[in-house]
Scaffold this motif. Sequence first.
Motif, PDB file in Angstrom:
ATOM      1  N   ARG A  35       0.843  -1.210   0.000  1.00  0.00           N
ATOM      2  CA  ARG A  35       0.000   0.000   0.000  1.00  0.00           C
ATOM      3  C   ARG A  35       0.872   1.252   0.000  1.00  0.00           C
ATOM      4  O   ARG A  35       0.526   2.248  -0.639  1.00  0.00           O
ATOM      5  CB  ARG A  35      -0.957  -0.008   1.204  1.00  0.00           C
ATOM      6  CG  ARG A  35      -1.915   1.158   1.209  1.00  0.00           C
ATOM      7  CD  ARG A  35      -2.819   1.162  -0.015  1.00  0.00           C
ATOM      8  NE  ARG A  35      -3.766   2.269   0.026  1.00  0.00           N
ATOM      9  CZ  ARG A  35      -4.357   2.772  -1.034  1.00  0.00           C
ATOM     10  NH1 ARG A  35      -4.135   2.254  -2.220  1.00  0.00           N
ATOM     11  NH2 ARG A  35      -5.192   3.777  -0.924  1.00  0.00           N
ATOM     12  N   GLU A  36       1.991   1.239   0.716  1.00  0.00           N
ATOM     13  CA  GLU A  36       2.912   2.382   0.694  1.00  0.00           C
ATOM     14  C   GLU A  36       3.363   2.683  -0.721  1.00  0.00           C
ATOM     15  O   GLU A  36       3.393   3.835  -1.138  1.00  0.00           O
ATOM     16  CB  GLU A  36       4.130   2.112   1.583  1.00  0.00           C
ATOM     17  CG  GLU A  36       3.854   2.202   3.055  1.00  0.00           C
ATOM     18  CD  GLU A  36       5.087   1.977   3.902  1.00  0.00           C
ATOM     19  OE1 GLU A  36       6.208   1.867   3.339  1.00  0.00           O
ATOM     20  OE2 GLU A  36       4.939   1.907   5.126  1.00  0.00           O
TER      21      GLU A  36
ATOM     22  N   GLU B 218       1.773   1.954  -3.490  1.00  0.00           N
ATOM     23  CA  GLU B 218       0.629   2.507  -4.209  1.00  0.00           C
ATOM     24  C   GLU B 218       0.431   3.986  -3.870  1.00  0.00           C
ATOM     25  O   GLU B 218       0.159   4.798  -4.763  1.00  0.00           O
ATOM     26  CB  GLU B 218      -0.644   1.732  -3.855  1.00  0.00           C
ATOM     27  CG  GLU B 218      -0.681   0.328  -4.367  1.00  0.00           C
ATOM     28  CD  GLU B 218      -1.837  -0.493  -3.820  1.00  0.00           C
ATOM     29  OE1 GLU B 218      -1.990  -1.637  -4.271  1.00  0.00           O
ATOM     30  OE2 GLU B 218      -2.589  -0.012  -2.936  1.00  0.00           O
ATOM     31  N   LEU B 219       0.586   4.319  -2.599  1.00  0.00           N
ATOM     32  CA  LEU B 219       0.411   5.712  -2.175  1.00  0.00           C
ATOM     33  C   LEU B 219       1.525   6.601  -2.722  1.00  0.00           C
ATOM     34  O   LEU B 219       1.277   7.748  -3.100  1.00  0.00           O
ATOM     35  CB  LEU B 219       0.331   5.807  -0.654  1.00  0.00           C
ATOM     36  CG  LEU B 219      -0.929   5.199  -0.041  1.00  0.00           C
ATOM     37  CD1 LEU B 219      -0.810   5.149   1.482  1.00  0.00           C
ATOM     38  CD2 LEU B 219      -2.170   5.973  -0.463  1.00  0.00           C
TER      39      LEU B 219
ATOM     40  N   LEU C 184      -9.293   7.460  -0.639  1.00  0.00           N
ATOM     41  CA  LEU C 184      -8.285   7.197   0.389  1.00  0.00           C
ATOM     42  C   LEU C 184      -8.929   7.043   1.755  1.00  0.00           C
ATOM     43  O   LEU C 184      -9.893   7.730   2.073  1.00  0.00           O
ATOM     44  CB  LEU C 184      -7.276   8.347   0.457  1.00  0.00           C
ATOM     45  CG  LEU C 184      -6.455   8.645  -0.791  1.00  0.00           C
ATOM     46  CD1 LEU C 184      -5.625   9.902  -0.583  1.00  0.00           C
ATOM     47  CD2 LEU C 184      -5.568   7.464  -1.141  1.00  0.00           C
TER      48      LEU C 184
ATOM     49  N   ASP D 171      -4.509   6.142   4.983  1.00  0.00           N
ATOM     50  CA  ASP D 171      -3.778   6.536   3.773  1.00  0.00           C
ATOM     51  C   ASP D 171      -3.395   8.012   3.834  1.00  0.00           C
ATOM     52  O   ASP D 171      -2.249   8.378   3.542  1.00  0.00           O
ATOM     53  CB  ASP D 171      -4.635   6.313   2.524  1.00  0.00           C
ATOM     54  CG  ASP D 171      -4.903   4.857   2.202  1.00  0.00           C
ATOM     55  OD1 ASP D 171      -4.179   3.963   2.697  1.00  0.00           O
ATOM     56  OD2 ASP D 171      -5.855   4.613   1.427  1.00  0.00           O
TER      57      ASP D 171
ATOM     58  N   TRP E  78      -0.642   8.600   6.278  1.00  0.00           N
ATOM     59  CA  TRP E  78       0.640   8.162   5.739  1.00  0.00           C
ATOM     60  C   TRP E  78       1.184   9.194   4.745  1.00  0.00           C
ATOM     61  O   TRP E  78       2.376   9.535   4.780  1.00  0.00           O
ATOM     62  CB  TRP E  78       0.507   6.791   5.062  1.00  0.00           C
ATOM     63  CG  TRP E  78       1.839   6.256   4.636  1.00  0.00           C
ATOM     64  CD1 TRP E  78       2.671   5.469   5.373  1.00  0.00           C
ATOM     65  CD2 TRP E  78       2.512   6.526   3.399  1.00  0.00           C
ATOM     66  NE1 TRP E  78       3.827   5.217   4.665  1.00  0.00           N
ATOM     67  CE2 TRP E  78       3.750   5.860   3.456  1.00  0.00           C
ATOM     68  CE3 TRP E  78       2.194   7.249   2.262  1.00  0.00           C
ATOM     69  CZ2 TRP E  78       4.663   5.905   2.408  1.00  0.00           C
ATOM     70  CZ3 TRP E  78       3.107   7.302   1.222  1.00  0.00           C
ATOM     71  CH2 TRP E  78       4.321   6.632   1.295  1.00  0.00           C
ATOM     72  N   LEU E  79       0.311   9.699   3.872  1.00  0.00           N
ATOM     73  CA  LEU E  79       0.739  10.720   2.907  1.00  0.00           C
ATOM     74  C   LEU E  79       1.233  11.971   3.615  1.00  0.00           C
ATOM     75  O   LEU E  79       2.265  12.542   3.233  1.00  0.00           O
ATOM     76  CB  LEU E  79      -0.399  11.059   1.945  1.00  0.00           C
ATOM     77  CG  LEU E  79      -0.716   9.998   0.891  1.00  0.00           C
ATOM     78  CD1 LEU E  79      -2.050  10.295   0.225  1.00  0.00           C
ATOM     79  CD2 LEU E  79       0.405   9.910  -0.140  1.00  0.00           C
TER      80      LEU E  79
END
Length: 111
Positions: free
Chosen positions: A30-31, A33-34, A91, A95, A98-99
């Motif tokens: 997922r990281e 992807e982000l 998101l 998410d 994290w961003l």
Amino acid sequence: MSLLSRAILLCTLWLLPAQPLMALDIDTAREKELETLLYQDCGSCHGMTLKGGLGPALTRERMNTYPRDGLARLILQGISGTAMPGWEGLLSEQDARWLADHLQNDNPLAR
């Protein structure tokens, strides 16, 4: 963005509800992807190196002028009256958190 617009945005971020977004772990897939979303989708307006374009630069220095939870909420809700969309439908809060963390601490391109 004009000085007045920046002031309004900063005040809005500080007035958001005080409840913090949960900082849950995100797996490595997922990281990645982000990161792709950040540098491709966000980069289409903020510049592929996030140093500015149609949208303002997302440099670490600039991102650290906002509270982390406020920045995550901005990512989710967007900025009314601007080209910055809300990403809430695509998101999760994790998410967005994290961003925000990545923009404030780990962004190698936007220094």
